[in-house]
Design an enzyme around this catalytic site. Sequence first.
Site, PDB file in Angstrom:
ATOM      1  N   HIS A 185       2.996  -6.334   6.957  1.00 20.98           N
ATOM      2  CA  HIS A 185       2.694  -6.408   5.516  1.00 20.98           C
ATOM      3  C   HIS A 185       3.764  -7.182   4.744  1.00 20.98           C
ATOM      4  O   HIS A 185       3.960  -6.970   3.554  1.00 20.98           O
ATOM      5  CB  HIS A 185       2.580  -4.974   4.984  1.00 20.98           C
ATOM      6  CG  HIS A 185       1.561  -4.805   3.902  1.00 20.98           C
ATOM      7  ND1 HIS A 185       1.895  -4.588   2.581  1.00 20.98           N
ATOM      8  CD2 HIS A 185       0.220  -4.813   3.927  1.00 20.98           C
ATOM      9  CE1 HIS A 185       0.808  -4.462   1.852  1.00 20.98           C
ATOM     10  NE2 HIS A 185      -0.217  -4.597   2.638  1.00 20.98           N
ATOM     11  N   HIS A 285      -9.426 -11.907   6.812  1.00 24.75           N
ATOM     12  CA  HIS A 285      -8.840 -10.775   6.082  1.00 24.75           C
ATOM     13  C   HIS A 285      -9.861 -10.302   5.059  1.00 24.75           C
ATOM     14  O   HIS A 285     -10.462 -11.104   4.360  1.00 24.75           O
ATOM     15  CB  HIS A 285      -7.583 -11.296   5.383  1.00 24.75           C
ATOM     16  CG  HIS A 285      -6.889 -10.349   4.477  1.00 24.75           C
ATOM     17  ND1 HIS A 285      -7.031 -10.361   3.106  1.00 24.75           N
ATOM     18  CD2 HIS A 285      -6.019  -9.360   4.743  1.00 24.75           C
ATOM     19  CE1 HIS A 285      -6.268  -9.423   2.571  1.00 24.75           C
ATOM     20  NE2 HIS A 285      -5.637  -8.806   3.537  1.00 24.75           N
TER      21      HIS A 285
HETATM   22  O1  LIG Z   1      -5.793  -5.724   4.584  1.00 26.15           O
HETATM   23  C1  LIG Z   1      -4.655  -6.178   4.853  1.00 26.15           C
HETATM   24  O2  LIG Z   1      -4.337  -6.761   5.914  1.00 26.15           O
HETATM   25  C2  LIG Z   1      -3.588  -6.016   3.857  1.00 26.15           C
HETATM   26  O3  LIG Z   1      -2.468  -6.474   4.094  1.00 26.15           O
HETATM   27  C3  LIG Z   1      -3.883  -5.347   2.551  1.00 26.15           C
HETATM   28  C4  LIG Z   1      -3.374  -6.176   1.439  1.00 26.15           C
HETATM   29  O4  LIG Z   1      -3.933  -7.428   1.530  1.00 26.15           O
HETATM   30  C5  LIG Z   1      -3.750  -5.528   0.120  1.00 26.15           C
HETATM   31  O5  LIG Z   1      -5.149  -5.718  -0.140  1.00 26.15           O
HETATM   32  C6  LIG Z   1      -2.946  -6.121  -1.002  1.00 26.15           C
HETATM   33  O6  LIG Z   1      -3.273  -5.477  -2.224  1.00 26.15           O
HETATM   34 MG   LIG Z   2      -2.358  -7.523   5.954  1.00 28.44          MG
END
Ligand SMILES: O=C(O)C(=O)C[C@@H](O)[C@H](O)CO
Ligand SMILES: [Mg+2]
Length: 382
Positions: A185, A285
């Site tokens: 993250h 994503h």
């Molecule tokens: O789903 C993912 O891989 C994330 O890292 C979650 C991130 O993108 C959040 O949505 C940001 O608010």
């Molecule tokens: Mg992510």
Amino acid sequence: MKITRITTYRLPPRWLFLKIETDEGIAGWGEPVIEGRARTVEAAVHELAEYVIGQNPERINDLWQTLYRGGFYRGGPILMSAISGIDQALWDIKGKALGVPVYQLLGGLVRDKIKAYSWVGGDRPADVIAGIKTLREIGFDTFKLNGCEELGIIENSRQIDAAVATVAHIREAFGNGIEFGLDFHGRVSAPMARVLIKELEPHRPLFIEEPVLAEQAEYYARLAAQTHLPIAAGERMFSRFEFKRVLAEGGLAIVQPDLSHAGGITECYKIAAMAEAYDVAIAPHCPLGPIALASCLQLDFVARNAVLQEQSMGIHYNKGAELLDYILNPEDFKMEGGYFKPPVKPGLGVEINEALVIERSKNAPDWRNPLWRYPDGAVAEW
Ligand SMILES: O=C(O)C(=O)C[C@@H](O)[C@H](O)CO
Ligand SMILES: [Mg+2]
């Protein structure tokens, strides 16, 4: 056909939908959003609207280039998310006008199903064992969790051991009957990514996501040189011009463009093709809503290098509304044994519950991600 109006709807939990109407009564839906900056993207959509109102929606390529190049400045999360939502809606219109799903306009099905994965564990990975057990019962066998909590630029061994212990518990509990990605993250500095990845190797996570922040992309190749674990990234990269650099430098095994951030179907289709040329997989994503997911699926069913599809059912961000709340027919997202089947309806393949969207947009929350700080008070990456 001419575009007559663009309407936007900010919605719980943290989404933004747009509707493009035409003079022939066909409307398309898109989901332009940067989580936590919905109002900013909404303003960008309405600034860009002047380039598309009155235009022919069938000319998706020309409209995309106009939106991208017409304002001199380009790229970045806000403008590219606004373009993404408009692009999704244009493809929705085109598919509806021709009576076919979008993937039919991009060469037809390349596969019969696409594997889905689910988040477990929340912002601070806890209760992941219980979460995996519950989701396995409804057919999932692939998961993603945050790989760690906030981690210091140089962190002590106790924090590293705590992060590794969570992963070790998963493997102890499930062996290789399941697979899971670890999302760092962007919380981990480049030096600590080297340390943490080394300690995680024995537990063989399916991939390591955002091992470092996108602005540290030059480390992807260096980290890949030290590990056998596949490295994934892309949710904070916003056009093929960003992806071209990391593909050329190497290091990524999986690219993860977000179809609501990286220019929509038009751009992500090109990113998928670029990745395939480097033998890199694509796993779009998608921690977002139904229009974003529907757009991802249209790409998953034409890109041979698509391997996994994120979806937000039960994700820890969906407070106040869930993935399926705003569509008329949950069957639009048909799942079997942890896989999505191809959409069947024209356009993006989902029918939006417009009355509910209008109602819920009346007092949409301004979602914000938490602001984390280290014990010494310095800002930490969330
Ligand atoms: O789903 C993912 O891989 C994330 O890292 C979650 C991130 O993108 C959040 O949505 C940001 O608010
Ligand atoms: Mg992510």
